[in-house]
Design a protein around this motif. Structure first.
Motif, PDB file in Angstrom:
ATOM      1  N   LYS A 212       0.825  -1.205   0.000  1.00 55.58           N
ATOM      2  CA  LYS A 212       0.000   0.000   0.000  1.00 55.58           C
ATOM      3  C   LYS A 212       0.863   1.261   0.000  1.00 55.58           C
ATOM      4  O   LYS A 212       0.493   2.284  -0.587  1.00 55.58           O
ATOM      5  CB  LYS A 212      -0.948  -0.003   1.189  1.00 55.58           C
ATOM      6  CG  LYS A 212      -2.058  -1.044   1.076  1.00 55.58           C
ATOM      7  CD  LYS A 212      -3.017  -0.995   2.250  1.00 55.58           C
ATOM      8  CE  LYS A 212      -4.123  -2.040   2.104  1.00 55.58           C
ATOM      9  NZ  LYS A 212      -5.051  -2.031   3.275  1.00 55.58           N
ATOM     10  N   THR A 213       2.022   1.182   0.645  1.00 51.93           N
ATOM     11  CA  THR A 213       2.942   2.321   0.634  1.00 51.93           C
ATOM     12  C   THR A 213       3.544   2.512  -0.749  1.00 51.93           C
ATOM     13  O   THR A 213       3.734   3.642  -1.211  1.00 51.93           O
ATOM     14  CB  THR A 213       4.047   2.130   1.681  1.00 51.93           C
ATOM     15  OG1 THR A 213       3.448   2.028   2.981  1.00 51.93           O
ATOM     16  CG2 THR A 213       5.024   3.295   1.688  1.00 51.93           C
ATOM     17  N   ASN A 214       3.841   1.417  -1.433  1.00 51.62           N
ATOM     18  CA  ASN A 214       4.295   1.526  -2.821  1.00 51.62           C
ATOM     19  C   ASN A 214       3.220   2.145  -3.707  1.00 51.62           C
ATOM     20  O   ASN A 214       3.503   2.986  -4.569  1.00 51.62           O
ATOM     21  CB  ASN A 214       4.692   0.157  -3.362  1.00 51.62           C
ATOM     22  CG  ASN A 214       6.171  -0.137  -3.172  1.00 51.62           C
ATOM     23  OD1 ASN A 214       6.876   0.622  -2.530  1.00 51.62           O
ATOM     24  ND2 ASN A 214       6.629  -1.246  -3.717  1.00 51.62           N
ATOM     25  N   ASP A 215       1.983   1.730  -3.504  1.00 52.64           N
ATOM     26  CA  ASP A 215       0.881   2.307  -4.274  1.00 52.64           C
ATOM     27  C   ASP A 215       0.772   3.810  -4.017  1.00 52.64           C
ATOM     28  O   ASP A 215       0.552   4.604  -4.947  1.00 52.64           O
ATOM     29  CB  ASP A 215      -0.439   1.623  -3.914  1.00 52.64           C
ATOM     30  CG  ASP A 215      -0.517   0.194  -4.423  1.00 52.64           C
ATOM     31  OD1 ASP A 215       0.263  -0.163  -5.322  1.00 52.64           O
ATOM     32  OD2 ASP A 215      -1.363  -0.567  -3.905  1.00 52.64           O
ATOM     33  N   ALA A 216       0.945   4.205  -2.750  1.00 51.17           N
ATOM     34  CA  ALA A 216       0.890   5.628  -2.396  1.00 51.17           C
ATOM     35  C   ALA A 216       2.034   6.392  -3.061  1.00 51.17           C
ATOM     36  O   ALA A 216       1.861   7.521  -3.523  1.00 51.17           O
ATOM     37  CB  ALA A 216       0.953   5.793  -0.878  1.00 51.17           C
ATOM     38  N   TYR A 268      15.123   9.731 -13.349  1.00 50.66           N
ATOM     39  CA  TYR A 268      15.520   9.232 -12.043  1.00 50.66           C
ATOM     40  C   TYR A 268      15.039   7.798 -11.864  1.00 50.66           C
ATOM     41  O   TYR A 268      14.078   7.361 -12.493  1.00 50.66           O
ATOM     42  CB  TYR A 268      14.902  10.070 -10.908  1.00 50.66           C
ATOM     43  CG  TYR A 268      15.184  11.549 -10.976  1.00 50.66           C
ATOM     44  CD1 TYR A 268      16.480  12.034 -11.063  1.00 50.66           C
ATOM     45  CD2 TYR A 268      14.135  12.468 -10.948  1.00 50.66           C
ATOM     46  CE1 TYR A 268      16.729  13.396 -11.117  1.00 50.66           C
ATOM     47  CE2 TYR A 268      14.371  13.826 -11.007  1.00 50.66           C
ATOM     48  CZ  TYR A 268      15.672  14.289 -11.102  1.00 50.66           C
ATOM     49  OH  TYR A 268      15.913  15.638 -11.166  1.00 50.66           O
ATOM     50  N   ILE A 269      15.717   7.106 -10.968  1.00 49.54           N
ATOM     51  CA  ILE A 269      15.217   5.842 -10.425  1.00 49.54           C
ATOM     52  C   ILE A 269      14.830   6.157  -8.985  1.00 49.54           C
ATOM     53  O   ILE A 269      15.685   6.482  -8.160  1.00 49.54           O
ATOM     54  CB  ILE A 269      16.278   4.727 -10.483  1.00 49.54           C
ATOM     55  CG1 ILE A 269      16.704   4.476 -11.933  1.00 49.54           C
ATOM     56  CG2 ILE A 269      15.749   3.449  -9.837  1.00 49.54           C
ATOM     57  CD1 ILE A 269      17.922   3.573 -12.069  1.00 49.54           C
ATOM     58  N   VAL A 270      13.538   6.099  -8.700  1.00 52.29           N
ATOM     59  CA  VAL A 270      13.014   6.600  -7.429  1.00 52.29           C
ATOM     60  C   VAL A 270      12.859   5.459  -6.422  1.00 52.29           C
ATOM     61  O   VAL A 270      12.356   4.375  -6.758  1.00 52.29           O
ATOM     62  CB  VAL A 270      11.644   7.288  -7.643  1.00 52.29           C
ATOM     63  CG1 VAL A 270      11.104   7.827  -6.323  1.00 52.29           C
ATOM     64  CG2 VAL A 270      11.783   8.416  -8.659  1.00 52.29           C
ATOM     65  N   THR A 271      13.284   5.721  -5.196  1.00 56.65           N
ATOM     66  CA  THR A 271      13.112   4.764  -4.103  1.00 56.65           C
ATOM     67  C   THR A 271      12.291   5.404  -2.991  1.00 56.65           C
ATOM     68  O   THR A 271      12.232   6.623  -2.867  1.00 56.65           O
ATOM     69  CB  THR A 271      14.467   4.315  -3.521  1.00 56.65           C
ATOM     70  OG1 THR A 271      15.062   5.403  -2.805  1.00 56.65           O
ATOM     71  CG2 THR A 271      15.408   3.859  -4.612  1.00 56.65           C
ATOM     72  N   ASN A 272      11.670   4.563  -2.179  1.00 58.34           N
ATOM     73  CA  ASN A 272      10.910   5.064  -1.036  1.00 58.34           C
ATOM     74  C   ASN A 272      11.316   4.384   0.268  1.00 58.34           C
ATOM     75  O   ASN A 272      10.621   4.479   1.270  1.00 58.34           O
ATOM     76  CB  ASN A 272       9.397   4.887  -1.256  1.00 58.34           C
ATOM     77  CG  ASN A 272       8.998   3.423  -1.378  1.00 58.34           C
ATOM     78  OD1 ASN A 272       9.836   2.521  -1.292  1.00 58.34           O
ATOM     79  ND2 ASN A 272       7.713   3.171  -1.583  1.00 58.34           N
ATOM     80  N   ALA A 273      12.444   3.669   0.247  1.00 56.17           N
ATOM     81  CA  ALA A 273      12.963   2.985   1.429  1.00 56.17           C
ATOM     82  C   ALA A 273      14.426   3.361   1.602  1.00 56.17           C
ATOM     83  O   ALA A 273      15.255   3.056   0.735  1.00 56.17           O
ATOM     84  CB  ALA A 273      12.804   1.475   1.291  1.00 56.17           C
ATOM     85  N   GLY A 274      14.734   4.031   2.710  1.00 61.10           N
ATOM     86  CA  GLY A 274      16.089   4.523   2.915  1.00 61.10           C
ATOM     87  C   GLY A 274      17.147   3.437   2.844  1.00 61.10           C
ATOM     88  O   GLY A 274      18.224   3.629   2.274  1.00 61.10           O
ATOM     89  N   GLY A 275      16.854   2.269   3.406  1.00 56.23           N
ATOM     90  CA  GLY A 275      17.826   1.182   3.392  1.00 56.23           C
ATOM     91  C   GLY A 275      18.115   0.685   1.990  1.00 56.23           C
ATOM     92  O   GLY A 275      19.272   0.443   1.631  1.00 56.23           O
ATOM     93  N   HIS A 429       4.585   5.880   7.366  1.00 59.81           N
ATOM     94  CA  HIS A 429       5.582   6.188   6.335  1.00 59.81           C
ATOM     95  C   HIS A 429       5.240   7.545   5.726  1.00 59.81           C
ATOM     96  O   HIS A 429       4.073   7.889   5.543  1.00 59.81           O
ATOM     97  CB  HIS A 429       5.568   5.109   5.249  1.00 59.81           C
ATOM     98  CG  HIS A 429       6.751   5.156   4.327  1.00 59.81           C
ATOM     99  ND1 HIS A 429       6.913   6.155   3.376  1.00 59.81           N
ATOM    100  CD2 HIS A 429       7.829   4.344   4.200  1.00 59.81           C
ATOM    101  CE1 HIS A 429       8.038   5.936   2.708  1.00 59.81           C
ATOM    102  NE2 HIS A 429       8.615   4.848   3.189  1.00 59.81           N
ATOM    103  N   ILE A 430       6.261   8.298   5.370  1.00 60.25           N
ATOM    104  CA  ILE A 430       6.048   9.670   4.898  1.00 60.25           C
ATOM    105  C   ILE A 430       5.161   9.731   3.651  1.00 60.25           C
ATOM    106  O   ILE A 430       4.338  10.649   3.522  1.00 60.25           O
ATOM    107  CB  ILE A 430       7.394  10.387   4.645  1.00 60.25           C
ATOM    108  CG1 ILE A 430       7.150  11.868   4.351  1.00 60.25           C
ATOM    109  CG2 ILE A 430       8.214   9.702   3.563  1.00 60.25           C
ATOM    110  CD1 ILE A 430       8.406  12.711   4.359  1.00 60.25           C
ATOM    111  N   VAL A 431       5.272   8.759   2.749  1.00 65.55           N
ATOM    112  CA  VAL A 431       4.435   8.849   1.545  1.00 65.55           C
ATOM    113  C   VAL A 431       2.963   8.584   1.869  1.00 65.55           C
ATOM    114  O   VAL A 431       2.073   9.190   1.257  1.00 65.55           O
ATOM    115  CB  VAL A 431       4.929   7.916   0.412  1.00 65.55           C
ATOM    116  CG1 VAL A 431       6.323   8.292  -0.042  1.00 65.55           C
ATOM    117  CG2 VAL A 431       4.871   6.456   0.804  1.00 65.55           C
TER     118      VAL A 431
END
Length: 440
Positions: A212-216, A268-275, A429-431
């Motif tokens: 769901k966070t990826n969808d967001a 860009y190649i976008v990520t949403n996980a800092g690790g 999660h921020i997103v």
């Protein structure tokens, strides 16, 4: 316990593979000490500090000590948060030294049969295969939806587990169904004027347990004016392998990802996980000695960007963002801050939200104790670090703790549950918070 033959092999590998120039760069100045959670929480033991661990590595290289259980224990106790790197006046790349040392030990030590089986399942059998990650997540979903979870809780079966794992079970997200996990988009069009063409790195846990966070994330990118490409051939980033002494497998995963993304012609190649992002952005280091891949890795890493940076660049924070009145604080993802150097963008976005009173947490940049699977393999130290983090969070009187990494998110949820604050405090999660603020 390592044998004399294993220790001799490990010592020889330290002498051959460790970067002695990097080891020598450490001036033993101690600037790293106040930033190191394990040094502080261990009662200021030098062997649990960055400079102490570097001294141990150097002593092994020089033949002054053997790579015995005490050395291995010191290295394993490290969170790998890399908070020592930004404050180091010599610019020592401690994280690279740690990964190399752990890999040498892991590849030349004979583990017990049980440990070998677990490592084989996790590193080779599970994370490199997204279909198996989906299957495991689907089994968790069956447990959640079938009534087994209610029965396990009612009859106290979870009390057979260590306390922190019992609490962790309570804070797991409601996972998607098998059908939802297998029905993923490959390309999305922007809403309004197209401003960027980006690729999205979905990750393994993020596209299953945290789908769901990826969808967001994809929704926010569309709203910000991005055409989004999601290559199906992408794989796990390899961070767990790289940090856990399986660098060969990490390199293979890196090559799979480079191949999946390099022909897409994206900004860009976008990520949403800092690790994940921190490991992806260092593929150039991981593959620097591979003549066929070094330049391709450099081209790949130049395009890695965290979702918060992209949103700020596209002025998403200037759109109408509003939530119900609440106090918000932010917990940095260590790798997002210390490796990707992203600290201001998430705060800029949060401070732009009407109704969200932002309060900076003391030591927001100190590790929360999650660190991949550290909270499972080193629960005592992890919980000590988490207890301190929750003290700092409570001082802000926040009702919402925002972070930018799945491990951090679960750890903060765990902290909230342990403190009995779940009735009036949440972690998000921020997103997910930004999508909430922008109107779903």
């Amino acid at each position: 316990m390592t044998t004399a033959k294993e220790r001799a092999t490990i010592q020889q590998q330290f002498q051959t593979r460790m970067n002695e120039d990097e080891l020598m760069n450490c001036m033993r100045c101690g600037f790293c000490l106040p930033t190191c959670p394990t040094y502080i929480e261990s009662g200021f033991q030098e062997s649990h500090s960055p400079r102490g661990r570097i001294a141990l590595m150097k002593a092994v290289v020089d033949g002054l000590i053997e790579p015995d259980e005490d050395v291995e224990r010191s290295l394993n106790m490290c969170l790998g948060c890399r908070a020592c790197e930004p404050v180091c006046p010599s610019g020592v790349r401690y994280g690279h030294l740690l990964e190399e040392a752990r890999d040498i030990i892991a590849q030349n030590k004979k583990y017990s049969l049980f440990v070998r089986i677990i490592r084989k399942i996790v590193f080779s059998g599970l994370f490199p295969h997204q279909n198996r990650m989906r299957l495991l997540t689907a089994l968790v979903g069956f447990y959640q939806r079938s009534g087994l979870q209610s029965l396990a809780r009612r009859f106290g079966l979870l009390n057979l587990l260590p306390r922190h794992l019992t609490t962790m079970e309570k804070v797991l997200p409601t996972v998607p169904t098998w059908k939802e996990m297998n029905d993923r988009p490959k390309q999305l069009t922007p809403q309004g004027i197209k401003k960027r063409r980006v690729a999205f790195f979905t990750g393994c846990l993020m596209d299953t347990m945290f789908m769901k966070t990826n969808d967001a994330t994809m929704e926010l990118l569309q709203r910000a004016g991005c055409e989004v490409v999601i290559p199906p051939a992408q794989a796990c980033c390899g961070a767990l392998h790289g940090h856990g002494g399986e660098k060969h497998q990490a390199k293979e995963l890196a090559k799979r990802n480079i191949e999946a993304f390099e022909q897409l012609n994206v900004d860009y190649i976008v990520t949403n996980a800092g690790g994940c992002g921190a490991f992806l952005v260092e593929y150039d280091h991981l593959l620097k000695d591979d003549a066929d891949w070094a330049e391709r890795a450099k081209a790949f890493t130049r395009k890695i960007k965290d979702i918060s940076e992209v949103l700020v660049e596209l002025n998403f924070h200037e759109t109408k963002l509003k939530v119900k009145p609440q106090v918000v604080t932010y917990q940095d993802s260590c790798h997002l801050r210390n490796v990707m150097k992203v600290a201001n963008a998430p705060r800029q976005l949060l401070q732009a939200i009407e109704g969200a009173e932002f309060r900076e947490m003391k030591d927001a940049d100190r590790c929360c104790g999650s660190a991949g699977i550290y909270n499972i393999v080193e629960p005592e130290m992890s919980m000590q670090i988490l207890d301190y983090k929750m003290q700092m969070a409570k001082q802000t009187k926040a009702t919402t703790i925002v972070t930018a990494n799945p491990g951090c998110l679960l750890q903060m949820k765990l902290g909230i549950e342990r403190e009995g604050l779940s009735s009036h405090m949440r972690a998000v999660h921020i997103v997910d918070f930004l999508l909430e603020a922008s109107g779903e």
